[in-house]
Design an enzyme around this catalytic site. Structure first.
Site, mmCIF file in Angstrom:
data_model
loop_
_atom_site.group_PDB
_atom_site.id
_atom_site.type_symbol
_atom_site.label_atom_id
_atom_site.label_comp_id
_atom_site.label_asym_id
_atom_site.label_seq_id
_atom_site.Cartn_x
_atom_site.Cartn_y
_atom_site.Cartn_z
ATOM 1 N N ARG A 1 25.457 11.925 29.281
ATOM 2 C CA ARG A 1 26.401 11.071 28.539
ATOM 3 C C ARG A 1 27.841 11.264 28.980
ATOM 4 N NH1 ARG A 1 24.361 12.276 22.610
ATOM 5 N NH2 ARG A 1 24.363 14.250 23.666
ATOM 6 N N LYS B 1 2.123 28.441 35.213
ATOM 7 C CA LYS B 1 2.369 29.864 35.515
ATOM 8 C C LYS B 1 1.316 30.369 36.499
ATOM 9 C CE LYS B 1 4.448 31.041 31.048
ATOM 10 N NZ LYS B 1 5.723 31.695 31.293
ATOM 11 N N GLU C 1 6.796 37.361 21.947
ATOM 12 C CA GLU C 1 8.131 37.347 22.547
ATOM 13 C C GLU C 1 8.975 38.390 21.821
ATOM 14 O OE1 GLU C 1 9.687 33.289 23.727
ATOM 15 O OE2 GLU C 1 8.459 32.775 22.009
ATOM 16 N N ASP D 1 5.595 24.894 18.042
ATOM 17 C CA ASP D 1 6.288 25.283 19.274
ATOM 18 C C ASP D 1 5.352 25.960 20.269
ATOM 19 O OD1 ASP D 1 8.708 25.537 20.781
ATOM 20 O OD2 ASP D 1 8.872 27.641 20.198
ATOM 21 N N HIS E 1 0.830 25.633 24.046
ATOM 22 C CA HIS E 1 0.547 26.727 24.991
ATOM 23 C C HIS E 1 -0.716 27.519 24.614
ATOM 24 C CE1 HIS E 1 4.454 25.662 26.313
ATOM 25 N NE2 HIS E 1 5.151 26.388 25.470
ATOM 26 N N LYS F 1 7.942 35.367 17.507
ATOM 27 C CA LYS F 1 9.225 35.788 18.067
ATOM 28 C C LYS F 1 9.595 37.134 17.443
ATOM 29 C CE LYS F 1 10.894 31.328 19.461
ATOM 30 N NZ LYS F 1 10.770 31.408 20.923
#
Ligand code: BG6
Length: 489
Positions: A43, A176, A210, A229, A234, A334
């Site tokens: 933008r 991966k 994570e 997520d 995944h 997480k």
């Protein structure tokens, strides 16, 4: 082959952090087809030179071995251009069409790395500007929708203007190297295939842990959570890779058909399993690598009353002849104890013990996906303990030993990264590592009852301290089956 690669969201986080560094790696290693042009769309009002200078500055944050020197950057950026567009206005797509038609490259890739709310607009406008011809490929980043209905709405629009073979839905886990090796382990070797079934496997654990928190993405994460997520995409893709039947060949549809069968075979949720086989958690303040870190509710962009889950553990079953009754545990979160993605295959114990111990010795295959990339096979041997004490009538004990294959040591850490691999596949038109719309819909259909149950549940996610392995309910869930998570062993 000449190509034009247009990155919608060319000044966004994904472009800076993943796409442009991956394209540079492909360029450096000579695998990016020559005759290519990369057009970043954003933008802001920028000249090509300003865009290049911004990218150069961002490359300074890339790890040193992957950073271009100035001569390399000049050669790479000679093919980089910038186009200012307001993605909601048709006239800008006409300018894009003019730019692309003037060059008439063999392949045109439109990488839609924008906010998800723009996916359908971009696809419709590409078509309205006549840019959806057979040489066009469109790459869609996740999240593709928020639930089943929104995913279907996106896919329906996409189907109206593009054929399925023009659409590359990214799940970067499939790119991966460690996930490629998982496919190779299963379908390039015959050793494990006879054992890869309910008769020999007690349970399978898929962990994507994570140690990072939500970082600057609090506002995005608030509306997403770990289930959308990480699990819907995944983790379920990893489950498919483990659970699928061998495909008849390596063609995209042969592989995707088999993955779809796994998703279709997932046991539907019941009130009882929703209650007992799903755990959601949210991190509170804690310590990671000796550093105190804040809780999720204290992160920027996160509400102090947030009920968003940053951890999910599930128990599921693939209801077919190969897997009936074998629990598959999925866990992701997480701010957990370590960054660790792995799949643990726990084999059934030896059926009859002739050694004194361990009782019920069971072998285990660990597929390390990251940060380690390799395989561990846990076995038992006599080890050094070969002499039974004088006069002892008992049989000997065995000791655990391990066969360890470290792909990083074997092949070096300089292997093709996920985004580099996937971008090269898009340019080459290889769809094997991309997700078909029916797979995606099936995965959404399966997770949706969990989302609905959470909407109705006033308890909210269970807290867990940052640096731990999630709420204790996750261990309790698996303990009901008399198993434990690999790290608790
Ligand atoms: C992304 C998620 O898809 O995957 C992130 O949106 C997550 O929240 C990331 O951190 C993990 O990817 P990787 O490759 O670092 O394991």
């Amino acid at each position: 082959m000449s190509f034009d690669l247009v990155i919608f969201g060319g000044t966004g986080d994904l472009a800076w952090r993943k796409l442009l560094p991956a394209l540079f790696q492909a360029f450096r290693h000579g695998s990016l087809p020559v005759g290519g042009r990369i057009v970043g769309v954003g933008r802001d009002t920028l000249t090509d030179e300003e865009y290049r200078a911004n990218i150069k500055a961002r490359f300074d944050a890339v790890e040193p071995s992957k950073r271009p020197n100035s001569e390399e950057f000049d050669r790479f950026s000679a093919n980089l251009f910038y186009l200012r567009m307001d993605l909601s206005k048709p006239e800008y797509y006409l300018s894009l069409a003019e730019m692309l038609n003037a060059r008439n490259a063999d392949t045109v890739v439109m990488y839609v790395a924008t906010a998800p709310g723009l996916f359908t607009t971009v696809c419709e406008q590409i078509a309205a500007a006549g840019l959806n011809g057979p040489k066009t490929r469109v790459v869609l980043e996740k999240p593709l929708g928020h639930d089943l209905a929104s995913n279907r709405a996106i896919n329906e629009t996409v189907r109206r203007v593009l054929t399925e073979n023009q659409v590359f839905r990214i799940d970067h886990y499939l790119g991966k190297p460690s996930v490629q090796n998982l496919f190779a382990l299963r379908f390039g070797n015959s050793l494990f295939e006879p054992l890869w079934r309910r008769e020999h496997i007690a349970n399978i654990q898929i962990t994507i842990a994570e140690d990072l928190g939500v970082e600057s993405r609090g506002a995005f994460y608030e509306n997403t959570g770990a289930l959308r997520d990480m699990v819907q995409n995944h983790a379920l893709q990893l489950l498919c890779a483990i659970g699928m039947e061998p495909p008849i060949n390596a063609h995209a549809d042969a592989i995707r058909d088999e993955k779809l069968k796994v998703l279709r075979a997932l046991k539907p949720w019941t009130a009882e399993t929703l209650q007992n086989h799903v755990v959601r958690g949210q991190y509170s303040a804690g310590t990671i690598n000796g550093q105190a870190v804040p809780g999720y509710k204290q992160e920027t962009g996160v509400s102090a009353e947030s009920q968003t889950e940053t951890f999910v553990a599930l128990r599921c079953e693939i209801a077919n002849w190969r897997w009936a009754g074998v629990p598959f545990y999925i866990r992701t979160g997480k701010r957990l104890g370590a960054r660790d993605a792995s799949i643990v295959i726990n084999f059934r114990p030896a059926p009859h013990a002739i050694y004194q111990s361990p009782a019920g010795a069971a072998n285990r295959l660990v597929i390390n996906l990251q940060p380690k990339d390799g395989l561990e096979l846990h076995l038992y041997s006599q080890g050094a303990n070969q002499r039974a004490p004088a006069g002892s009538k008992s049989t000997q004990s065995l000791a655990p030993v391990q066969l360890d294959l470290d792909f990083d040591k074997r092949f070096g850490t300089e292997r093709v990264g996920a985004y580099e691999r996937l971008l090269l596949d898009v340019l080459a038109g290889r769809l094997n590592l991309f997700v078909r719309s029916d797979e995606q819909e099936c995965a959404w259909r399966w997770v949706e009852p969990i989302l609905d149950a959470w909407k109705a549940d006033t308890q909210g996610p269970r807290p867990y301290a940052a640096g731990s392995w999630g709420p204790s309910a996750s261990s309790a869930m698996i303990a009901k089956d008399n198993f434990c998570w690999a790290e608790e062993n």
